[in-house]
Scaffold this motif. Structure first.
Motif, PDB file in Angstrom:
ATOM      1  N   ARG A 183      63.641  15.481  25.632  1.00  0.00           N
ATOM      2  CA  ARG A 183      64.860  15.020  26.680  1.00  0.00           C
ATOM      3  C   ARG A 183      66.022  14.952  25.713  1.00  0.00           C
ATOM      4  O   ARG A 183      67.081  15.052  26.169  1.00  0.00           O
ATOM      5  N   ASP A 184      65.780  14.105  24.793  1.00  0.00           N
ATOM      6  CA  ASP A 184      67.030  13.878  23.714  1.00  0.00           C
ATOM      7  C   ASP A 184      67.518  14.929  22.977  1.00  0.00           C
ATOM      8  O   ASP A 184      68.481  14.779  22.237  1.00  0.00           O
ATOM      9  N   ASP A 185      66.958  15.963  22.956  1.00  0.00           N
ATOM     10  CA  ASP A 185      67.422  17.399  22.301  1.00  0.00           C
ATOM     11  C   ASP A 185      67.898  18.210  22.924  1.00  0.00           C
ATOM     12  O   ASP A 185      68.576  19.322  22.550  1.00  0.00           O
ATOM     13  N   ILE A 186      68.195  18.014  24.443  1.00  0.00           N
ATOM     14  CA  ILE A 186      68.863  18.947  25.491  1.00  0.00           C
ATOM     15  C   ILE A 186      69.952  18.388  26.142  1.00  0.00           C
ATOM     16  O   ILE A 186      69.750  17.211  26.605  1.00  0.00           O
ATOM     17  N   THR A 187      70.683  19.397  26.643  1.00  0.00           N
ATOM     18  CA  THR A 187      71.681  18.966  27.593  1.00  0.00           C
ATOM     19  C   THR A 187      71.673  19.954  28.767  1.00  0.00           C
ATOM     20  O   THR A 187      71.506  21.336  28.443  1.00  0.00           O
ATOM     21  N   VAL A 188      71.580  19.636  29.807  1.00  0.00           N
ATOM     22  CA  VAL A 188      71.456  20.300  31.216  1.00  0.00           C
ATOM     23  C   VAL A 188      72.921  20.527  31.555  1.00  0.00           C
ATOM     24  O   VAL A 188      73.618  19.749  31.661  1.00  0.00           O
ATOM     25  N   VAL A 189      73.328  21.839  31.724  1.00  0.00           N
ATOM     26  CA  VAL A 189      74.681  21.964  32.189  1.00  0.00           C
ATOM     27  C   VAL A 189      74.472  22.848  33.746  1.00  0.00           C
ATOM     28  O   VAL A 189      73.836  23.921  33.776  1.00  0.00           O
ATOM     29  N   SER A 190      75.414  22.381  34.730  1.00  0.00           N
ATOM     30  CA  SER A 190      75.363  22.765  36.055  1.00  0.00           C
ATOM     31  C   SER A 190      76.974  23.027  36.285  1.00  0.00           C
ATOM     32  O   SER A 190      77.971  22.331  35.911  1.00  0.00           O
ATOM     33  N   GLY A 191      76.894  23.912  37.314  1.00  0.00           N
ATOM     34  CA  GLY A 191      78.556  24.112  37.841  1.00  0.00           C
ATOM     35  C   GLY A 191      79.248  24.787  36.838  1.00  0.00           C
ATOM     36  O   GLY A 191      80.374  24.701  36.586  1.00  0.00           O
ATOM     37  N   VAL A 192      78.570  25.870  36.113  1.00  0.00           N
ATOM     38  CA  VAL A 192      79.353  26.768  35.220  1.00  0.00           C
ATOM     39  C   VAL A 192      79.211  28.172  35.516  1.00  0.00           C
ATOM     40  O   VAL A 192      78.089  28.561  36.055  1.00  0.00           O
ATOM     41  N   SER A 193      80.283  29.079  35.110  1.00  0.00           N
ATOM     42  CA  SER A 193      79.888  30.694  35.472  1.00  0.00           C
ATOM     43  C   SER A 193      80.972  31.191  34.840  1.00  0.00           C
ATOM     44  O   SER A 193      81.833  30.622  34.026  1.00  0.00           O
ATOM     45  N   HIS A 194      80.990  32.692  34.805  1.00  0.00           N
ATOM     46  CA  HIS A 194      81.813  33.429  34.045  1.00  0.00           C
ATOM     47  C   HIS A 194      82.959  33.859  35.174  1.00  0.00           C
ATOM     48  O   HIS A 194      82.589  34.416  36.062  1.00  0.00           O
ATOM     49  N   PRO A 195      84.205  33.257  34.932  1.00  0.00           N
ATOM     50  CA  PRO A 195      85.297  33.874  35.995  1.00  0.00           C
ATOM     51  C   PRO A 195      85.191  35.279  36.370  1.00  0.00           C
ATOM     52  O   PRO A 195      85.201  36.020  35.333  1.00  0.00           O
ATOM     53  N   GLU A 196      85.174  35.832  37.359  1.00  0.00           N
ATOM     54  CA  GLU A 196      85.406  37.581  37.883  1.00  0.00           C
ATOM     55  C   GLU A 196      84.081  38.154  37.316  1.00  0.00           C
ATOM     56  O   GLU A 196      84.192  39.447  37.357  1.00  0.00           O
ATOM     57  N   VAL A 197      83.213  37.391  37.010  1.00  0.00           N
ATOM     58  CA  VAL A 197      81.855  38.030  36.427  1.00  0.00           C
ATOM     59  C   VAL A 197      81.065  38.057  37.870  1.00  0.00           C
ATOM     60  O   VAL A 197      80.488  37.141  38.270  1.00  0.00           O
TER      61      VAL A 197
END
Length: 425
Positions: A79-93
């Motif tokens: 848990r202390d070794d990771i970051t979960v990232v949400s709400g991201v994408s590649h524009p126009e992909v």
């Protein structure tokens, strides 16, 4: 008298070789920023191509006080070794499965007719880091037929998917005859600029200042390739590192996606531990086969990814994807258990895990699942961006490049670092 025009198909010829010229009015100059020789920062990028069911991954709460989800629970020791990232994408992909091609390039509209890809994050990093390793990068896959890695000219670099052959490339020395043949091949490649050198100098005198600059850029790039070939020649003469691990036997069960992935993680760990490379990509090429070695699964992985919220399919998909995260957790554990100069290998290795699909059931490329581990970042959090107005995933790529010592402020659609992601004090 004005110089004669140079045709687009003009070649420099000498001693039986020919060197094609660039399109002089279209070449983009590029800089170079090598990392310090003492730095040993590394990056591993993994893409699982059939998506991840994000309700089982993304916590409901942002920040550091989030409640674990089923997939994160499979990696609870980290848990202390990771970051979960949400709400991201590649524009126009867009383009559903075609978005695999843009996972590390951010190139828009990969499914469009006439699409041309751009350089991938790993190859850009390998160019700029200039690390003194036997392999500038490793391009791996669990099955043949795909890759995450693309050259500067937009050509896919085929992945190596034979565990036995990858191990041999890394750790088994060839015979004296094989080594000599490899040296000859490298020398043949290095002789091109020597063969056309005089013609190149003459050509530069016969063009205008702008084209002279462009030719100088081009010849510099060719010389950089020659320098890499020269280093490869030196490495070909050096014994490969010895490891206690036995050479693996190829896992020929194409349906054993978890077993094949684990074997590749083991090879990546050994490659990083021996400093054979500092940049690795792994495409987990999920298939239509029924995954073996996962209890309770009776349907093909591709069919499960198109679950349509069917409870039985979701239960089986959960079993497969939980096993994927468990394998990732085991890999992170091996990196964390390996020490180098007073740091863990995980501290020195940024591991990016994600998918080109945010919702595989509908082929949606928004809200991509992303987990970042290690690399000296301050982890233990859920970075949640707007699910309706995604942040560019390319910003995370800029953060990774800067952590590798590549001091660029942009990469593809990334126009700065990822907000909220900090380096450890």
């Amino acid at each position: 008298m004005p110089a004669s025009p140079i045709g687009r198909r003009t070649f420099l010829r000498g001693s039986g070789v020919a060197l094609g010229l660039p399109l002089l009015d279209a070449m983009t100059p590029r800089g170079r920023a090598a990392t310090p020789a003492t730095s040993k920062r590394r990056m591993v990028a993994v893409c699982t191509t059939l998506g991840i069911h994000t309700p089982y991954l993304f916590p409901e709460k942002a920040g550091r006080e989030y409640a674990p989800t089923p997939y994160l629970d499979a990696m609870k020791d980290h848990r202390d070794d990771i970051t979960v990232v949400s709400g991201v994408s590649h524009p126009e992909v867009d383009g559903g499965h075609s978005a695999e091609a843009s996972f590390l390039t951010c190139a828009p509209h990969p499914g469009a007719t006439g699409f041309r890809n751009t350089i991938s994050l790993d190859q850009f990093a390998a160019e700029r880091m200039d690390a003194d390793t036997r392999f500038p990068s490793l391009v791996l896959g669990t099955h043949g037929g795909g890759s995450l890695s693309w050259t500067r000219s937009g050509v896919m670099i085929p992945s190596d998917y034979s565990q036995a052959k990858v191990f041999a490339r890394l750790f088994l020395d060839g015979t004296a005859k094989e080594v000599a043949a490899q040296v000859r091949r490298l020398k043949d490649g290095r002789s091109v600029m020597d063969a056309v050198g005089d013609r190149a100098k003459g050509l530069q005198k016969g063009v205008g200042p702008a084209d002279r600059d462009k030719l100088d850029q081009y010849f510099t790039a060719v010389r950089e390739v020659e320098q890499r070939l020269a280093r490869a020649e030196e490495w070909s003469k050096k014994p490969k590192p010895k490891v206690a691990a036995k050479p693996p036997t190829d896992n020929i069960d194409r349906a054993d996606i978890i077993g094949r992935t684990r074997l590749m993680y083991d090879l990546i760990h050994l490659a990083l531990q021996t400093d054979s490379t500092r940049v690795v990509t792994l495409q987990v090429q999920c298939t239509g086969f029924v995954p073996t070695m996962v209890d309770g699964v009776t349907l093909g992985h591709h069919e499960l990814s198109h679950h349509g919220k069917d409870p039985d399919k979701l239960a089986q998909l959960k079993a497969v994807e939980t096993a994927e995260f468990a394998a990732l957790g085991e890999f992170l554990g091996k990196l964390k258990g390996s020490k180098e100069d007073g740091e863990t290998l995980l501290d020195r290795t940024a591991v990016l895990f994600g998918s080109n699909l945010g919702n595989a059931s509908s082929h949606d490329t928004r809200n991509m699942p992303v987990v970042l581990a290690g690399g000296g970042f301050r982890h233990g959090q859920h970075l949640a961006f707007d699910p309706a107005n995604n942040a560019p995933l390319g910003n995370l790529y800029v953060s990774l490049l800067q952590r590798l010592g590549v001091e660029d402020d942009s990469f593809a659609s990334g126009r700065g670092t990822l907000r909220g992601l900090e380096v450890k004090a």
